[in-house]
Scaffold this motif. Structure first.
Motif, PDB file in Angstrom:
ATOM      1  N   ALA A 136       6.870  -2.606  -0.485  1.00 37.57           N
ATOM      2  CA  ALA A 136       5.665  -1.926   0.003  1.00 37.57           C
ATOM      3  C   ALA A 136       5.356  -0.684  -0.808  1.00 37.57           C
ATOM      4  N   ALA A 140       2.013  -1.365  -3.136  1.00 34.07           N
ATOM      5  CA  ALA A 140       0.822  -0.913  -2.413  1.00 34.07           C
ATOM      6  C   ALA A 140       0.141   0.262  -3.113  1.00 34.07           C
ATOM      7  N   LEU A 145      -4.725   0.822  -3.009  1.00 31.55           N
ATOM      8  CA  LEU A 145      -4.995   0.722  -1.572  1.00 31.55           C
ATOM      9  C   LEU A 145      -5.316   2.102  -1.009  1.00 31.55           C
ATOM     10  N   TRP A 359      -2.588  -8.775   5.333  1.00 29.80           N
ATOM     11  CA  TRP A 359      -2.359  -9.502   4.087  1.00 29.80           C
ATOM     12  C   TRP A 359      -1.220  -8.900   3.266  1.00 29.80           C
ATOM     13  N   THR A 360      -0.753  -7.723   3.629  1.00 31.94           N
ATOM     14  CA  THR A 360       0.229  -7.023   2.793  1.00 31.94           C
ATOM     15  C   THR A 360       1.610  -6.983   3.438  1.00 31.94           C
ATOM     16  N   MET A 362       4.696  -7.783   2.716  1.00 32.32           N
ATOM     17  CA  MET A 362       5.538  -8.236   1.602  1.00 32.32           C
ATOM     18  C   MET A 362       7.012  -8.243   1.985  1.00 32.32           C
ATOM     19  N   THR A 401       4.710 -13.770  -0.997  1.00 31.65           N
ATOM     20  CA  THR A 401       4.194 -12.475  -0.544  1.00 31.65           C
ATOM     21  C   THR A 401       4.179 -11.440  -1.663  1.00 31.65           C
ATOM     22  N   GLN A 405       0.281 -12.840  -2.955  1.00 27.66           N
ATOM     23  CA  GLN A 405      -0.469 -11.815  -2.236  1.00 27.66           C
ATOM     24  C   GLN A 405      -0.605 -10.540  -3.062  1.00 27.66           C
ATOM     25  N   GLY A 406       0.453 -10.176  -3.790  1.00 25.01           N
ATOM     26  CA  GLY A 406       0.379  -8.973  -4.609  1.00 25.01           C
ATOM     27  C   GLY A 406      -0.688  -9.061  -5.680  1.00 25.01           C
ATOM     28  N   LEU A 409      -4.318  -8.851  -4.148  1.00 25.49           N
ATOM     29  CA  LEU A 409      -4.738  -7.640  -3.441  1.00 25.49           C
ATOM     30  C   LEU A 409      -5.807  -6.828  -4.174  1.00 25.49           C
TER      31      LEU A 409
END
Length: 545
Positions: A136, A140, A145, A359-360, A362, A401, A405-406, A409
């Motif tokens: 994270a 992130a 973000l 969605w985050t 991880m 994840t 997902q990363g 993002l």
């Protein structure tokens, strides 16, 4: 002789991993992709090369060597004011979401995964339920973000270890000893995990802060700062509470107190050393994740690659959907509690922000280490046949994840209108400008009083008056610039040949004003750390010849 051979092999492997970290982190910077993603993919690709040495992941290496300093660094950089403000939201994720995920995975596994039953599904859910603080914090922030979302993600990943550990204990008890957990027993155990960890972390933090008053040597204080997370973790585990919570608490407390007990030169040295250490450990962790594929596949012999890919993809999707399902009602409820019961001036959560939070989720190396640490035999001596599948599914979730997902993002937050535009200042910029104005005004008032003889009670000499005027002009210029433009003045506070003592005095007034603003929560810890670095650099230039 065998010992020398083992040391030589370990040294070679360590050097090999460091080369990979440096090489692919540099590549990630050129590609403008978060380096954890590139390092995981690099490790995954290298794991297919036959001549590359196989490096197994030892759970003890992760939990006892890597995890404490990485958690400590994350806690040190956490904004405590925002953490407290978001505590209800964080609790809904760290407590409620973990329980919901464990239950949801157990139900899905029992109904749709032939090789797993409800008990082994519960254990799988406990392994993958918690998000990873390392992932994270590393990803992130690097993708732009909004800071409010980052604060919640970091807070969730720092706290949810206690509930994840409790779920893992329950899962092992169900599977190995056929024990059925009770609500009362679970609540008492959770309170001890949290409360014991907080108590140990605070106690150790108070002792270290007291010792720091008598030490002002960069190398010595660096050693103490490295000892702190390991001591907190081992002490927390020693009383069977959460070692992670102990580390986080100790890091939060010492970060808060460090503004008083670190000298500027020492703080610059320690923060620089910790940046390098944090990057190196993070890089090693993500490379190790990718290199585990051969070991993950070792015990799976009865399933084909297409079947395994289908299992991994569907299970990862289930985990993502479970998080998204929980996020919407949990965010609305947390917002209601904060607005109506706690009277916090917060806006209703927007759907796009809730979706990004969902969605985050991880997962990282902690989940993989937990899966690998599962026993190979059950309580009655039978082989734990589902263990290899649990390890594989955990590995699949981490890849999806972290990587899928990363990578998605940045485009997602741009699509939802949450990305920062090029002309937009960083979060907290208004607070920063306000803090600059208050600090400069306090320093100017102090200097004006000195010029009038107010600090010593005697009229200033002609030479002193000239020095006061010169320094006052510099501070007034900086104040006008901050009020008129509001830009960061990176070059402000350069050393003057004359009036060095006055400048140091003025800088100390700025520092005390800054700490006071943080303590009364006018500004957050992130703003304090940013401005504190500028003051440290200015003071170091004046005190170092």
């Amino acid at each position: 002789m065998p010992l020398a051979g083992n040391l030589h092999t370990a040294e070679t492997v360590f050097l090999f991993l460091l080369v990979l970290v440096a090489l692919f982190a540099a590549l990630a910077q050129r590609l403008k992709i978060p380096y954890p993603i590139v390092l995981v993919l690099a490790g995954l690709g290298i794991s297919f090369v036959p001549s590359v040495p196989r490096i197994p992941l030892d759970p003890n290496l992760i939990f006892l060597v890597f995890l404490p300093p990485l958690l400590y660094a994350s806690a040190w950089n956490t904004n405590l004011r925002e953490f407290r403000k978001n505590l209800v939201t964080i609790a809904m994720l760290a407590l409620g979401l973990v329980a919901f995920t464990v239950w949801g995975v157990a139900e899905v596994a029992d109904r749709f995964i032939t090789a797993l039953d409800w008990k082994s599904g519960f254990l799988l859910g406990a392994v993958v339920a918690t998000t990873d603080a390392i992932a994270a914090a590393s990803i992130a922030k690097s993708i732009g973000l909004p800071q409010g979302i980052v604060d919640i993600l970091e807070g969730e990943s720092l706290v949810n270890d206690a509930t994840g550990l409790l779920a893992l204990e329950f899962g092992l008890g169900l599977l190995l000893r056929n024990e059925t957990p009770t609500v009362a027993g679970g609540a008492i155990r959770l309170l001890w995990l949290l409360g014991g960890g907080v108590l140990v972390g605070l106690l150790l933090g108070v002792v270290i802060a007291w010792l720091e008053r008598w030490v002002d040597d960069g190398p010595v204080e660096m050693v103490v700062s490295v000892i702190a997370p390991y001591a907190a973790y081992l002490a927390g585990e020693g009383i069977r509470s959460s070692g992670v919570i102990a580390v986080v608490t100790c890091g939060l407390y010492l970060s808060r107190r460090s503004a008083q007990f670190f000298s500027p030169t020492t703080r610059i040295q320690i923060l620089g050393a910790w940046d390098a250490l944090n990057f190196m450990l993070n890089g090693l962790v993500f490379v190790l994740i990718g290199l585990q594929l051969p070991y993950v596949m070792t015990g799976i012999r009865n399933e084909s690659w297409p079947t395994l890919l289908q299992y991994g993809s569907v299970f990862s999707l289930v985990l993502i959907v479970l998080r998204l399902i929980w996020m919407y009602p949990a965010s609305i409820f947390a917002s209601f509690v904060r607005r109506k019961l706690l009277k916090q001036p917060v806006e209703r959560p927007q759907g796009r922000e809730i979706f990004v939070l969902g969605w985050t989720g991880m997962r990282g190396v902690v989940a993989l280490a937990a899966a690998i640490s599962l026993p190979e035999t059950l309580g009655d001596g039978r082989v734990f046949a589902q263990r290899n599948l649990i390890v594989f599914l955990t590995f699949s979730v981490i890849l999806v994840t972290l990587v899928v997902q990363g990578l998605s993002l940045p485009a997602l937050i741009r699509r939802l209108g949450l990305a920062k535009t090029p002309g937009e200042g960083p979060d907290g910029e208004k607070e920063e400008r306000y803090a600059r104005r208050v600090m400069l005004r306090a320093a100017i008032e102090h200097l004006e009083a000195g010029a009038r003889g107010g600090t010593s009670g005697a009229a200033a000499s002609e030479a002193e008056t000239h020095a006061y005027r010169e320094l006052l002009n510099r501070y007034r210029y900086r104040l006008e610039a901050v009020q008129g433009v509001g830009q960061n003045l990176q070059g402000a506070g350069a050393a003057l040949q004359r009036g060095k003592e006055l400048q140091l005095d003025a800088l100390r007034i700025e520092r005390s004003t800054l700490i006071e603003l943080r303590d009364n929560e006018t500004i957050g810890d992130d703003v304090l750390r940013h401005l504190e670095t500028e003051l440290d650099l200015s003071e170091a230039r004046l005190t170092t010849r």
